[in-house]
Design a protein around this motif. Structure first.
Motif, PDB file in Angstrom:
ATOM      1  N   TRP A   1      -2.955  -2.300   8.202  1.00  0.00           N
ATOM      2  CA  TRP A   1      -1.871  -1.492   7.654  1.00  0.00           C
ATOM      3  C   TRP A   1      -1.778  -0.152   8.389  1.00  0.00           C
ATOM      4  CZ3 TRP A   1      -1.845   3.222   5.019  1.00  0.00           C
ATOM      5  CH2 TRP A   1      -0.633   3.570   4.422  1.00  0.00           C
TER       6      TRP A   1
ATOM      7  N   ILE B   1       0.873  -1.177   0.000  1.00  0.00           N
ATOM      8  CA  ILE B   1       0.000   0.000   0.000  1.00  0.00           C
ATOM      9  C   ILE B   1       0.904   1.220   0.000  1.00  0.00           C
ATOM     10  CG2 ILE B   1      -1.712   1.305   1.314  1.00  0.00           C
ATOM     11  CD1 ILE B   1      -2.766  -1.405   2.335  1.00  0.00           C
TER      12      ILE B   1
ATOM     13  N   TYR C   1     -10.056   0.779  -0.197  1.00  0.00           N
ATOM     14  CA  TYR C   1      -9.635  -0.620  -0.338  1.00  0.00           C
ATOM     15  C   TYR C   1      -9.911  -1.174  -1.725  1.00  0.00           C
ATOM     16  CZ  TYR C   1     -14.264  -2.058   1.661  1.00  0.00           C
ATOM     17  OH  TYR C   1     -15.586  -2.234   1.951  1.00  0.00           O
TER      18      TYR C   1
ATOM     19  N   PHE D   1      -6.734  -0.153  -3.710  1.00  0.00           N
ATOM     20  CA  PHE D   1      -5.573  -0.996  -3.443  1.00  0.00           C
ATOM     21  C   PHE D   1      -5.863  -2.486  -3.650  1.00  0.00           C
ATOM     22  CE2 PHE D   1      -4.464   2.827  -0.913  1.00  0.00           C
ATOM     23  CZ  PHE D   1      -3.281   3.134  -1.571  1.00  0.00           C
TER      24      PHE D   1
ATOM     25  N   PHE E   1      -2.342   6.605  -0.355  1.00  0.00           N
ATOM     26  CA  PHE E   1      -3.332   6.459   0.706  1.00  0.00           C
ATOM     27  C   PHE E   1      -3.689   7.824   1.284  1.00  0.00           C
ATOM     28  CE2 PHE E   1      -4.215   6.173   5.265  1.00  0.00           C
ATOM     29  CZ  PHE E   1      -5.357   5.399   5.254  1.00  0.00           C
TER      30      PHE E   1
ATOM     31  N   CYS F   1      -7.775  -4.670  -1.989  1.00  0.00           N
ATOM     32  CA  CYS F   1      -7.619  -5.454  -0.762  1.00  0.00           C
ATOM     33  C   CYS F   1      -8.883  -5.308   0.082  1.00  0.00           C
ATOM     34  CB  CYS F   1      -6.388  -4.991   0.023  1.00  0.00           C
ATOM     35  SG  CYS F   1      -6.498  -3.302   0.630  1.00  0.00           S
TER      36      CYS F   1
ATOM     37  N   ILE G   1      -6.568  -2.799   5.151  1.00  0.00           N
ATOM     38  CA  ILE G   1      -6.316  -1.361   5.321  1.00  0.00           C
ATOM     39  C   ILE G   1      -6.236  -1.020   6.804  1.00  0.00           C
ATOM     40  CG2 ILE G   1      -7.336   0.944   5.041  1.00  0.00           C
ATOM     41  CD1 ILE G   1      -6.167  -0.055   2.445  1.00  0.00           C
TER      42      ILE G   1
ATOM     43  N   LYS H   1       1.918   4.687   0.733  1.00  0.00           N
ATOM     44  CA  LYS H   1       1.525   5.620   1.790  1.00  0.00           C
ATOM     45  C   LYS H   1       1.069   6.973   1.203  1.00  0.00           C
ATOM     46  CE  LYS H   1       3.231   6.708   6.371  1.00  0.00           C
ATOM     47  NZ  LYS H   1       4.359   6.594   7.298  1.00  0.00           N
TER      48      LYS H   1
END
Length: 122
Positions: free
Chosen positions: A47, A15, A34, A37, A20, A39, A44, A17
């Protein structure tokens, strides 16, 4: 020689950063993040705990506030040229309304007395 431990399970999803934080800044929802990414929401959340030491909701608040500031700044600039934007801001920040409050009747009725010029009551 010591035996190396083999990692079990699926490899971690990478992921980014910066991405995000930018997604939070543009007010992307948790689901959109999510999905971006590819996932799960749990991934998330885990993470965020590893990277920031805080739950997703706290991290999201921190980074989404920059997006709110940017949006507010743009809206204020737009209000200089756009009447609807100015009206919206006046209602939100100055408490103005389309319909002013109704004037309430006084607690006691008002009595009006009209006298005739000859001194008698009407």
């Amino acid at each position: 020689m010591a035996e190396e431990k083999k990692k079990m399970g699926r490899p971690r999803i990478e992921i980014d950063k910066r991405q995000f934080e930018q997604l939070c800044g543009i007010q992307a929802t948790e689901e959109e993040i999510y999905d971006w990414f590819k996932c799960s929401s749990e991934t998330i959340r885990r993470w965020c705990r590893r990277e920031y030491g805080e739950p997703f909701c706290e991290v999201y608040k921190k980074f989404s506030s920059s997006g709110k500031i940017s949006l507010r700044r743009n809206l204020f600039h737009q209000a200089e040229k756009s009447v609807p934007a100015a009206i919206f801001l006046a209602k939100q920040h100055l408490g103005m309304r389309d319909n002013p409050e109704e004037v309430k009747a006084p607690a006691e009725p008002i009595r009006i007395v009209i006298e005739k010029p000859d001194g008698g009551d009407a």
